[in-house]
Design an enzyme around this catalytic site. Structure first.
Site, PDB file in Angstrom:
ATOM      1  N   GLU A   1      18.420 -11.998  41.324  1.00 30.08           N
ATOM      2  CA  GLU A   1      18.023 -13.208  42.051  1.00 30.08           C
ATOM      3  C   GLU A   1      17.681 -14.355  41.102  1.00 30.08           C
ATOM      4  OE1 GLU A   1      15.779 -10.749  45.641  1.00 30.08           O
ATOM      5  OE2 GLU A   1      14.632 -11.474  43.926  1.00 30.08           O
ATOM      6  N   PRO A   2      18.666 -14.894  40.406  1.00 31.20           N
ATOM      7  CA  PRO A   2      18.350 -15.993  39.478  1.00 31.20           C
ATOM      8  C   PRO A   2      18.061 -17.294  40.224  1.00 31.20           C
ATOM      9  CG  PRO A   2      20.722 -15.715  39.640  1.00 31.20           C
ATOM     10  CD  PRO A   2      20.115 -14.609  40.471  1.00 31.20           C
ATOM     11  N   GLY A   3      17.003 -17.976  39.830  1.00 24.40           N
ATOM     12  CA  GLY A   3      16.717 -19.299  40.375  1.00 24.40           C
ATOM     13  C   GLY A   3      16.834 -20.301  39.251  1.00 24.40           C
TER      14      GLY A   3
ATOM     15  N   ARG B   1       5.050 -29.040  36.430  1.00 22.37           N
ATOM     16  CA  ARG B   1       5.029 -27.895  35.518  1.00 22.37           C
ATOM     17  C   ARG B   1       4.228 -28.150  34.240  1.00 22.37           C
ATOM     18  NH1 ARG B   1       8.725 -25.908  33.223  1.00 22.37           N
ATOM     19  NH2 ARG B   1       8.111 -23.733  33.331  1.00 22.37           N
TER      20      ARG B   1
ATOM     21  N   TYR C   1       1.432 -25.484  34.037  1.00 20.69           N
ATOM     22  CA  TYR C   1       1.644 -24.368  33.099  1.00 20.69           C
ATOM     23  C   TYR C   1       1.598 -24.818  31.650  1.00 20.69           C
ATOM     24  CZ  TYR C   1       4.185 -22.759  37.316  1.00 20.69           C
ATOM     25  OH  TYR C   1       4.588 -22.452  38.594  1.00 20.69           O
TER      26      TYR C   1
ATOM     27  N   CYS D   1      -3.268 -40.895  39.037  1.00 20.08           N
ATOM     28  CA  CYS D   1      -4.665 -41.103  38.683  1.00 20.08           C
ATOM     29  C   CYS D   1      -5.286 -39.805  38.213  1.00 20.08           C
ATOM     30  CB  CYS D   1      -5.426 -41.671  39.864  1.00 20.08           C
ATOM     31  SG  CYS D   1      -4.724 -43.235  40.354  1.00 20.08           S
ATOM     32  N   GLU D   2      -4.838 -39.331  37.086  1.00 16.87           N
ATOM     33  CA  GLU D   2      -5.283 -38.046  36.572  1.00 16.87           C
ATOM     34  C   GLU D   2      -4.891 -38.021  35.096  1.00 16.87           C
ATOM     35  OE1 GLU D   2      -5.634 -33.692  38.296  1.00 16.87           O
ATOM     36  OE2 GLU D   2      -5.460 -35.464  39.518  1.00 16.87           O
TER      37      GLU D   2
ATOM     38  N   TYR E   1      12.145 -25.933  40.159  1.00 12.21           N
ATOM     39  CA  TYR E   1      10.706 -26.088  40.382  1.00 12.21           C
ATOM     40  C   TYR E   1      10.203 -27.493  40.056  1.00 12.21           C
ATOM     41  CZ  TYR E   1      11.458 -21.096  40.502  1.00 12.21           C
ATOM     42  OH  TYR E   1      11.974 -19.863  40.798  1.00 12.21           O
TER      43      TYR E   1
HETATM   44  C1  LIG Z   1      10.735 -16.689  42.036  1.00 14.26           C
HETATM   45  C2  LIG Z   1      11.545 -15.506  42.353  1.00 14.26           C
HETATM   46  C3  LIG Z   1      12.857 -15.424  41.895  1.00 14.26           C
HETATM   47  C4  LIG Z   1      13.498 -16.464  41.011  1.00 14.26           C
HETATM   48  O1  LIG Z   1      12.823 -16.569  39.802  1.00 14.26           O
HETATM   49  P1  LIG Z   1      13.452 -17.438  38.603  1.00 14.26           P
HETATM   50  O2  LIG Z   1      12.435 -17.331  37.514  1.00 14.26           O
HETATM   51  O3  LIG Z   1      13.604 -18.816  39.103  1.00 14.26           O
HETATM   52  O4  LIG Z   1      14.763 -16.800  38.245  1.00 14.26           O
HETATM   53  C5  LIG Z   1      13.596 -14.332  42.285  1.00 14.26           C
HETATM   54  N1  LIG Z   1      13.072 -13.352  43.071  1.00 14.26           N
HETATM   55  C6  LIG Z   1      11.797 -13.418  43.523  1.00 14.26           C
HETATM   56  C7  LIG Z   1      11.294 -12.333  44.393  1.00 14.26           C
HETATM   57  C8  LIG Z   1      10.995 -14.478  43.178  1.00 14.26           C
HETATM   58  O5  LIG Z   1       9.729 -14.511  43.606  1.00 14.26           O
END
Ligand SMILES: *Cc1c(COP(=O)(O)O)cnc(C)c1O
Length: 464
Positions: A303-305, A343, A347, A374-375, A404
């Site tokens: 599941e790459p985001g 971010r 972070y 304002c921070e 993100y």
């Molecule tokens: C956030 C998340 C992702 C994607 O994470 P990336 O760091 O963006 O690749 C995939 N699976 C689950 C369950 C997540 O919570």
């Protein structure tokens, strides 16, 4: 101030910048479009998304994990950035989609995303969200709690549906940027603990419910990961659980989803792993572990985001003020900030920036790029070398802002959120338009009636 080697980067590091980014006559262009034209047409700040880069990354993941073939699925994690056009690209490139709220599901539905290729995450999906998942025909729901397991079974039964599900397991591996801690990981809100036996109990309960079809196990060990050791340890433990499930129930679950989390380069200091290498290593571990356990190799899901969306986008800002604090630091203020990039504040993330609208022969100096909010923690980039003649009106570009950023953008200080502009082959088009003040005020229930604006009482009191 951190002592960085002051160096103005005219060459764009290809691990940090979108594939089509380059300098044309000294000016940054992305997708063949001059950033000055983008700023004129769409204003700043703006997210500029390299469409070819995004689609090419989808293809790379699909090929590396053999998605669509018998043995793999790549679910793009929509939470990193999702809009209707992006959902359609993801579908067209043969990927599946991971959503984790009704809102993300609504985008997928609007896009016409094939429902059987959608996977629904979340540790507290509402009854309404679960119902919607079932009626939409979402391919997989990832179960995250005992309450949800019972709720979904009831909803599916009432709808006369046998809902396919995965069980989210906490494998006791916490992957952080470069290391993982083998003990703290159990303490988190997601999933069923492997070590405490909750995962095995969830399997027992799901297998006993006729309205749920258990197709596999899921885990997600973290984000912005730069090595595969955590993934390999997780795979080892997950295959162990698959073997236990077979021993106890005589069932071989067909799918194993190892989640997302692969890191990207925000600056040249980061060295992300090539997706092909990650795919090879994960497949090798799973194959070897299954051989040892005498299990058939399950269909591998990922599941790459960030690794898909992150590097594709550059945020364009206009410089408004340059404030020099002698002996301390120079603050360069831009027209966005923590509302479009949380971010850095959240972070302490590191970014880079370049002067995008021109080149300069002025010597470099290290500055802090900050926002307009304002921070005092409203920092976009800590310590970056930019030309000393940087002036109001110059455009700055911050790469690696596709994941993100827009999806976590806020209206802090009532700042309308920036648009997302796709660029490709010299053409630009709006994927998500800029918010307007009208958009913001539309939510304000007080409306246009100024009857409450009665200052007479105040005046009377003042006079008394
Ligand atoms: C956030 C998340 C992702 C994607 O994470 P990336 O760091 O963006 O690749 C995939 N699976 C689950 C369950 C997540 O919570």
């Amino acid at each position: 101030m951190t002592m960085l080697q002051p160096r103005v980067d005219l060459t764009l590091d290809p691990t940090v910048w979108p594939r089509t980014a380059g300098r044309v006559g000294g000016v940054l262009a992305i997708g063949g479009v001059d950033v000055r034209d983008l700023a004129l047409e769409y204003g700043t700040p703006a997210y500029v998304l390299d469409e070819d880069d995004f689609r090419e990354r989808c293809r790379q993941w699909r090929v590396a994990f053999r998605a669509g073939a018998a043995d793999g699925d790549v679910y793009y994690a929509g939470k990193s950035f999702l809009c209707v056009a992006v959902a359609r690209w993801v579908a067209a490139e043969g990927l599946s989609l991971d959503v984790c709220t009704g809102g993300e599901l609504a985008v997928a539905e609007r896009a016409g995303f094939p429902a059987d290729r959608i996977l629904f995450h979340g540790n507290n999906k509402s009854v309404e969200e679960l119902r919607r998942a079932v009626t939409t025909g979402v391919g997989r729901v990832v179960l995250d709690s005992f309450e949800e397991l019972a709720r979904l079974a009831f909803i599916a039964e009432a709808a006369g549906v046998r809902q396919r599900v995965l069980i989210r397991v906490t494998p006791g591996v916490e992957a952080h940027t470069h290391s993982y801690v083998a003990t703290g990981q159990e303490d988190q809100k997601f999933g069923f603990s492997l070590a405490a036996g909750a995962a095995a109990e969830a399997v027992r309960r799901v297998l006993a419910l006729p309205s749920l079809e258990l197709v596999g196990l899921h885990c997600h060990i973290g984000s912005q990961i730069f090595d595969t050791s955590g993934f390999r340890l997780a795979a080892h433990r997950m295959v162990g659980l698959l073997a236990e499930v077979r021993a106890e129930h005589g069932v071989e679950l067909p799918e194993l989803n190892l989640g997302g989390g692969l890191g990207i380069a925000y600056t040249s200091e980061d060295a992300p792993l090539p997706v092909e290498e990650v795919a090879d290593r994960l497949r090798a571990v799973v194959t070897a572990e299954c051989a040892t356990a005498g299990l058939a190799v399950p269909r591998l899901g990922v599941e790459p985001g960030r690794a898909v969306s992150g590097p594709t986008t550059v945020t364009l800002y206009e410089v408004g003020t340059v404030k020099e604090l002698p002996g301390l630091r120079t603050y360069v203020s831009v027209d966005g900030g923590m509302s479009d990039n949380i971010r850095t504040a959240l972070y302490d993330a590191h970014y880079t920036a370049v002067l995008a609208s021109r080149t300069s022969t002025a010597p470099p100096r290290v500055v802090t790029v900050c926002g307009k909010h304002c921070e005092s923690g409203d920092i976009v980039v800590h310590d970056v070398a930019l030309a000393a003649d940087l002036a109001p009106g110059d455009l700055l570009a911050v790469p690696a802002s596709g994941a993100y950023h827009r999806s976590m953008a806020s209206n802090y200080n009532h700042v309308p959120r920036p648009p997302v502009i796709a660029v490709r082959n010299g053409q630009a088009r709006v994927l998500v338009r800029r918010e307007t003040e009208d958009d913001l005020l539309r939510l304000d229930a007080a409306g246009l009636d100024t009857a409450e604006l009665d200052t007479e009482d105040l005046d009377t009191e003042d006079e008394a």
